[in-house]
Write a protein that holds these residues in place. Structure first.
Motif, PDB file in Angstrom:
ATOM      1  N   TYR A  35      43.245  13.005 -31.826  1.00  0.00           N
ATOM      2  CA  TYR A  35      43.421  11.723 -32.756  1.00  0.00           C
ATOM      3  C   TYR A  35      44.330  12.522 -33.402  1.00  0.00           C
ATOM      4  O   TYR A  35      45.620  10.819 -33.219  1.00  0.00           O
TER       5      TYR A  35
ATOM      6  N   SER B 138      47.476  11.359 -30.836  1.00  0.00           N
ATOM      7  CA  SER B 138      47.826   9.454 -31.098  1.00  0.00           C
ATOM      8  C   SER B 138      48.532   8.525 -32.029  1.00  0.00           C
ATOM      9  O   SER B 138      49.437   7.982 -31.976  1.00  0.00           O
TER      10      SER B 138
ATOM     11  N   ALA C 220      44.265  11.189 -24.469  1.00  0.00           N
ATOM     12  CA  ALA C 220      45.146  10.351 -25.233  1.00  0.00           C
ATOM     13  C   ALA C 220      46.197   9.940 -25.263  1.00  0.00           C
ATOM     14  O   ALA C 220      47.260   9.557 -25.600  1.00  0.00           O
TER      15      ALA C 220
ATOM     16  N   LYS D 269      39.648   4.977 -24.776  1.00  0.00           N
ATOM     17  CA  LYS D 269      38.831   5.390 -25.655  1.00  0.00           C
ATOM     18  C   LYS D 269      37.191   5.258 -25.650  1.00  0.00           C
ATOM     19  O   LYS D 269      36.293   5.208 -25.109  1.00  0.00           O
TER      20      LYS D 269
END
Length: 260
Positions: A78, A81, A108, A115
């Motif tokens: 995350y 990203s 990512a 996802k």
């Protein structure tokens, strides 16, 4: 240089040169560009850069043709990203020790914006993407670069597994952490440390994966490692180079004025 060109250079063995950038001065990117580097390394693991400031830096360097490669604070897809959404071209993942961590980051960096359960299934090899989707994701992410830090004895033990993960463009040795993990803190001339770096270089280049060492303690080691095949040259940082030059020049001035 684009992200795709950086990836191709790393995999082909072409040397690329960069440095770590700490300064957020608005005039700094132009100075860095004039220095002749190929890319910039922006560190959010050890440097307190906010997301907005990081994005401004990424967009500016990218506009100048210097691909910004961001080290995220932890092996977290995350966070990768978020940095990519802000304008990063590449991601450096700190303290990686397992192939599963590399695979998760591949999702990512190389399979964005896939996802959820579908992504997990694809990464686990349990589901195949349609030809159209696979082609779309390759084109969408062709400018993105994935690099992992090798910084521990455990990473060395798992080195072959790390390097065999699809989508990995380069590995970057973290010399300080690695030397400590090996039991030879900051002894960069020790046989154990040197043999470990040589091993990383050899194994990475055997797979046509880029490899480098982020080093700030003299260019002799960097030159020697490059001659062995290291081609991701991350030389020092703007702050350290300023400190070094300032100390040297002030010492020379004071000596000339008999004030040393």
């Amino acid at each position: 240089m684009t992200g795709r060109e950086l990836s191709e250079a790393l995999r082909s063995g072409q040397r690329v040169y960069g440095t770590a950038i700490l300064s957020t001065c608005a005039r700094w990117p132009a100075f860095v560009k004039s220095a002749g580097v190929d890319f910039v390394f922006l560190d959010t693991e050890h440097v307190p850069l906010g997301r907005e400031t990081l994005s401004w830096m990424c967009q500016t360097y990218r506009a100048l043709g210097l691909p910004p490669v961001v080290r995220i604070p932890s092996p977290d897809p995350y966070q990768a990203s978020m940095a990519l959404d802000g304008g990063a071209v590449g991601i450096i993942v700190p303290y990686v020790e397992t192939a599963d961590q590399v695979r998760a980051l591949r999702g990512a960096v190389k399979l964005n914006p896939l996802k959820g359960k579908t992504l997990r299934s694809v990464l686990a090899g349990e589901e195949d993407l349609s030809e159209e989707t696979a082609s779309y994701l390759r084109e969408r992410n062709e400018d993105r670069v994935m690099i992992v830090n090798v910084e521990s004895s455990h990473a060395l033990e798992a080195l072959d597994e790390l390097l065999d993960v699809e989508g990995l463009d380069a590995v970057l040795v973290g010399p300080h952490d690695l030397s400590i993990s090996l039991g030879v803190p900051e002894r960069y001339d020790s046989v154990r440390f040197q043999e470990s770096v040589h091993l990383v270089i050899e194994r990475a280049r055997q797979r046509q994966i880029g490899v480098g060492v982020h080093f700030s303690s003299g260019i002799e080691h960097e030159i020697a490692w490059a001659r062995l095949g290291a081609n991701l040259i991350v030389h020092s940082s703007d702050a350290f180079l300023f400190e070094e030059t300032m100390k040297r020049d002030l010492a020379a001035i004071k000596s000339a004025l008999n004030e040393a």
